[in-house]
Enzyme design. Structure first.
Site, PDB file in Angstrom:
ATOM      1  N   GLU A   1     -29.249 -23.070  -9.935  1.00 50.00           N
ATOM      2  CA  GLU A   1     -27.939 -23.661 -10.198  1.00 50.00           C
ATOM      3  C   GLU A   1     -27.265 -24.070  -8.892  1.00 50.00           C
ATOM      4  O   GLU A   1     -27.607 -23.597  -7.808  1.00 50.00           O
ATOM      5  CB  GLU A   1     -27.056 -22.660 -10.947  1.00 50.00           C
ATOM      6  CG  GLU A   1     -27.570 -22.368 -12.337  1.00 50.00           C
ATOM      7  CD  GLU A   1     -26.742 -21.369 -13.106  1.00 50.00           C
ATOM      8  OE1 GLU A   1     -26.995 -21.236 -14.306  1.00 50.00           O
ATOM      9  OE2 GLU A   1     -25.838 -20.730 -12.542  1.00 50.00           O
TER      10      GLU A   1
ATOM     11  N   CYS B   1     -36.051 -31.996 -19.454  1.00 50.97           N
ATOM     12  CA  CYS B   1     -37.319 -31.337 -19.128  1.00 50.97           C
ATOM     13  C   CYS B   1     -38.443 -31.832 -20.041  1.00 50.97           C
ATOM     14  O   CYS B   1     -39.576 -32.012 -19.591  1.00 50.97           O
ATOM     15  CB  CYS B   1     -37.175 -29.820 -19.233  1.00 50.97           C
ATOM     16  SG  CYS B   1     -36.189 -29.134 -17.890  1.00 50.97           S
TER      17      CYS B   1
ATOM     18  N   ASN C   1     -34.965 -21.674 -12.732  1.00 47.04           N
ATOM     19  CA  ASN C   1     -33.782 -22.520 -12.660  1.00 47.04           C
ATOM     20  C   ASN C   1     -33.006 -22.210 -11.381  1.00 47.04           C
ATOM     21  O   ASN C   1     -32.977 -21.074 -10.907  1.00 47.04           O
ATOM     22  CB  ASN C   1     -32.899 -22.391 -13.909  1.00 47.04           C
ATOM     23  CG  ASN C   1     -32.406 -20.987 -14.189  1.00 47.04           C
ATOM     24  OD1 ASN C   1     -33.154 -20.016 -14.113  1.00 47.04           O
ATOM     25  ND2 ASN C   1     -31.141 -20.869 -14.565  1.00 47.04           N
TER      26      ASN C   1
ATOM     27  N   GLU D   1     -38.326 -25.574 -15.898  1.00 41.99           N
ATOM     28  CA  GLU D   1     -39.467 -26.399 -16.271  1.00 41.99           C
ATOM     29  C   GLU D   1     -39.708 -27.512 -15.264  1.00 41.99           C
ATOM     30  O   GLU D   1     -40.836 -27.754 -14.837  1.00 41.99           O
ATOM     31  CB  GLU D   1     -39.269 -27.004 -17.671  1.00 41.99           C
ATOM     32  CG  GLU D   1     -39.133 -25.983 -18.774  1.00 41.99           C
ATOM     33  CD  GLU D   1     -37.706 -25.512 -19.023  1.00 41.99           C
ATOM     34  OE1 GLU D   1     -37.433 -25.073 -20.153  1.00 41.99           O
ATOM     35  OE2 GLU D   1     -36.856 -25.572 -18.109  1.00 41.99           O
TER      36      GLU D   1
ATOM     37  N   CYS E   1     -33.585 -27.270 -13.827  1.00 42.23           N
ATOM     38  CA  CYS E   1     -34.163 -26.342 -14.789  1.00 42.23           C
ATOM     39  C   CYS E   1     -35.501 -25.795 -14.297  1.00 42.23           C
ATOM     40  O   CYS E   1     -36.174 -26.410 -13.470  1.00 42.23           O
ATOM     41  CB  CYS E   1     -34.379 -27.045 -16.126  1.00 42.23           C
ATOM     42  SG  CYS E   1     -32.878 -27.674 -16.888  1.00 42.23           S
TER      43      CYS E   1
ATOM     44  N   CYS F   1     -34.925 -28.322 -22.451  1.00 43.61           N
ATOM     45  CA  CYS F   1     -33.885 -29.312 -22.709  1.00 43.61           C
ATOM     46  C   CYS F   1     -34.519 -30.703 -22.780  1.00 43.61           C
ATOM     47  O   CYS F   1     -35.691 -30.889 -22.460  1.00 43.61           O
ATOM     48  CB  CYS F   1     -32.809 -29.256 -21.616  1.00 43.61           C
ATOM     49  SG  CYS F   1     -33.321 -29.946 -20.023  1.00 43.61           S
TER      50      CYS F   1
END
Length: 139
Positions: A53, A98, A51, A64, A62, A95
């Protein structure tokens, strides 16, 4: 492959190890929630992502999706398995965004989530995203 049991244990171990290692590279100064993911591609390669940010939170990506996009960049557009590692006491699944990105490149593949405590959660993409919308829906 439609279930985790279809993956040889050694390959599953490599996939999870790649996700764990990727989590160490996460850029997460805001959440401090390090996530790593690894995908097993159609040609047997493992591609990982973490990930990343951003101060503008909506631009965060993310692990994934990072792994999937890296695989696509390398020319691989079919996934056979996914592993996620989180530094939590319980496993965390992808999530919704993803899940939908994974669905673009796989209909129903094993998704293994492992956490720092060693607990593993075995699911399939079909379980996580039932009645999904995919490329064939546009035909």
């Amino acid at each position: 492959m439609s279930s985790v049991s279809d993956l040889p244990e050694a390959l599953l171990g490599e996939l999870i190890a790649a996700a764990r290692k990727a989590s160490e590279r996460a850029h997460c100064p805001y959440s401090r929630f390090r996530v790593g993911a690894a995908v097993l591609t159609n040609d047997g390669r493992i591609v990982a992502g973490c990930n990343v940010e951003n101060a503008s939170y909506g631009l965060t990506i993310c692990a994934e999706r990072n792994a999937v996009f890296a695989a696509v960049h390398q020319g691989m557009t079919s996934l056979h398995a996914v592993a996620i590692f989180t530094p939590t006491g319980e496993p965390v699944t992808p999530c919704g965004a993803c899940r939908q990105v994974l669905r673009e490149f796989a209909r129903d593949v094993p998704v293994v989530s492992e956490c720092a405590s060693g607990v593993r959660l075995h699911r399939t993409l079909g379980m996580l995203l039932p009645d999904s919308f995919g490329p064939e829906s546009l035909a």
